[in-house]
Design an enzyme around this catalytic site. Sequence first.
Site, PDB file in Angstrom:
ATOM      1  N   HIS A  83       0.905  -1.149  -0.044  1.00 21.01           N
ATOM      2  CA  HIS A  83       0.043  -0.122   0.041  1.00 21.01           C
ATOM      3  C   HIS A  83       1.029   1.234  -0.066  1.00 21.01           C
ATOM      4  O   HIS A  83       0.403   2.141  -0.513  1.00 21.01           O
ATOM      5  CB  HIS A  83      -0.865  -0.186   1.020  1.00 21.01           C
ATOM      6  CG  HIS A  83      -0.334   0.462   2.409  1.00 21.01           C
ATOM      7  ND1 HIS A  83       0.014  -0.506   3.351  1.00 21.01           N
ATOM      8  CD2 HIS A  83      -0.284   1.582   3.156  1.00 21.01           C
ATOM      9  CE1 HIS A  83       0.211  -0.063   4.563  1.00 21.01           C
ATOM     10  NE2 HIS A  83       0.159   1.434   4.498  1.00 21.01           N
ATOM     11  N   ASP A 136      -0.194  -7.585   1.709  1.00 18.20           N
ATOM     12  CA  ASP A 136       0.441  -6.285   1.941  1.00 18.20           C
ATOM     13  C   ASP A 136       1.952  -6.223   1.669  1.00 18.20           C
ATOM     14  O   ASP A 136       2.671  -6.061   2.632  1.00 18.20           O
ATOM     15  CB  ASP A 136      -0.017  -5.580   3.012  1.00 18.20           C
ATOM     16  CG  ASP A 136       0.260  -3.883   2.872  1.00 18.20           C
ATOM     17  OD1 ASP A 136       0.606  -3.414   1.955  1.00 18.20           O
ATOM     18  OD2 ASP A 136       0.153  -3.151   3.742  1.00 18.20           O
ATOM     19  N   GLN A 230       1.295   6.313  11.291  1.00 18.94           N
ATOM     20  CA  GLN A 230       1.195   7.104   9.973  1.00 18.94           C
ATOM     21  C   GLN A 230       2.874   7.219   9.983  1.00 18.94           C
ATOM     22  O   GLN A 230       3.831   7.812  10.519  1.00 18.94           O
ATOM     23  CB  GLN A 230       0.821   8.417  10.015  1.00 18.94           C
ATOM     24  CG  GLN A 230      -0.776   8.423  10.582  1.00 18.94           C
ATOM     25  CD  GLN A 230      -1.662   7.312   9.793  1.00 18.94           C
ATOM     26  OE1 GLN A 230      -1.997   6.397  10.317  1.00 18.94           O
ATOM     27  NE2 GLN A 230      -2.046   7.688   8.529  1.00 18.94           N
ATOM     28  N   GLY A 231       3.286   6.670   8.497  1.00 21.10           N
ATOM     29  CA  GLY A 231       4.609   7.034   8.147  1.00 21.10           C
ATOM     30  C   GLY A 231       5.562   5.541   8.294  1.00 21.10           C
ATOM     31  O   GLY A 231       6.643   5.731   7.990  1.00 21.10           O
ATOM     32  N   ASP A 232       5.023   4.951   9.207  1.00 22.63           N
ATOM     33  CA  ASP A 232       5.886   3.444   9.551  1.00 22.63           C
ATOM     34  C   ASP A 232       5.589   2.394   8.686  1.00 22.63           C
ATOM     35  O   ASP A 232       6.402   1.354   8.751  1.00 22.63           O
ATOM     36  CB  ASP A 232       5.684   3.119  11.095  1.00 22.63           C
ATOM     37  CG  ASP A 232       6.166   4.116  12.002  1.00 22.63           C
ATOM     38  OD1 ASP A 232       7.134   4.589  11.918  1.00 22.63           O
ATOM     39  OD2 ASP A 232       5.561   4.284  12.981  1.00 22.63           O
ATOM     40  N   SER A 233       4.626   2.405   7.876  1.00 22.06           N
ATOM     41  CA  SER A 233       4.046   1.329   7.026  1.00 22.06           C
ATOM     42  C   SER A 233       5.277   0.922   6.445  1.00 22.06           C
ATOM     43  O   SER A 233       6.321   1.424   5.757  1.00 22.06           O
ATOM     44  CB  SER A 233       3.314   1.841   6.160  1.00 22.06           C
ATOM     45  OG  SER A 233       1.998   2.039   6.494  1.00 22.06           O
TER      46      SER A 233
END
Length: 280
Positions: A83, A136, A230-233
């Site tokens: 994603h 994912d 948020q931002g660690d994906s």
Amino acid sequence: MRRPLSRRLSTAAALVAAAVVTPLAAPVPAAADGVVIGGSPVQVSDSPWAVALASRDRFGGTRAGQFCGGAVVSPTTVLTAAHCLSLEVLGAPLETVEDLHIIAGRNDLRAAGGREVAVRSVWVNEEYDSFTNAGDLAILTLDKPLPKDHVIPMAPVGDRAYEAGTRAQVYGWGDTTGQGDYARSLRAAKVQVLADTACEAAYPGNADGTYLRSVMLCAGEVEGGRDACQGDSGGPLVARGRLIGLVSWGSGCGQAGSPGVYTRISELLARMAPTAAKGS
């Protein structure tokens, strides 16, 4: 965060077979769902396999264009979340992003140091399901190799690192509070692997996603407080010195009863094994 692994991983297996190792005893396009909540700064030199995925063209230069994380599993191979490379996150089709690169060995994204390596090619799981969040996974092939000491071994099926109660750490440069306060240096949060039943109860199938134990891993704290955000994906979840998951999805950040969900690395290795064996 988010998603089950593809049922057609032949291309992925070819890309990562060399990485199968014997286990050891802001006003920019929306950032991916994933950030380290309740963590603390760590030295990149102690975890060189944690890298930042970046594009200054898409996300500006304030934090070197960082928007997701990744894990180095061979000198030229980085695993991340599918994603992260979606139109929703990038704000543009992947094929139009010309400066996609990873940042390795840099403690402070606003400083110099470390190295930036261009991404030569990308494999995105064709069966990534944005509704359930299954599959994912994306594989980045780098233009130039990283040092061998940047590589982290992946935990295979049956490894004790996946057992409920195992202490683990999740790494990233994402939101540290859930309020858009993005880190400039790498952070890690201590979490524990949770029982599949806990995640099945938290995510039985709703707007957030569906927890599927065969391809997902659940980690966090029952009372909340420590999590990815948020931002660690795409960033690594590590236990017993091995990579066990990639930050994928969840409801909120660090909330009680809503643990983080990760792409399960053992499923990737299990699907890769037959192809790797044929090529040996």
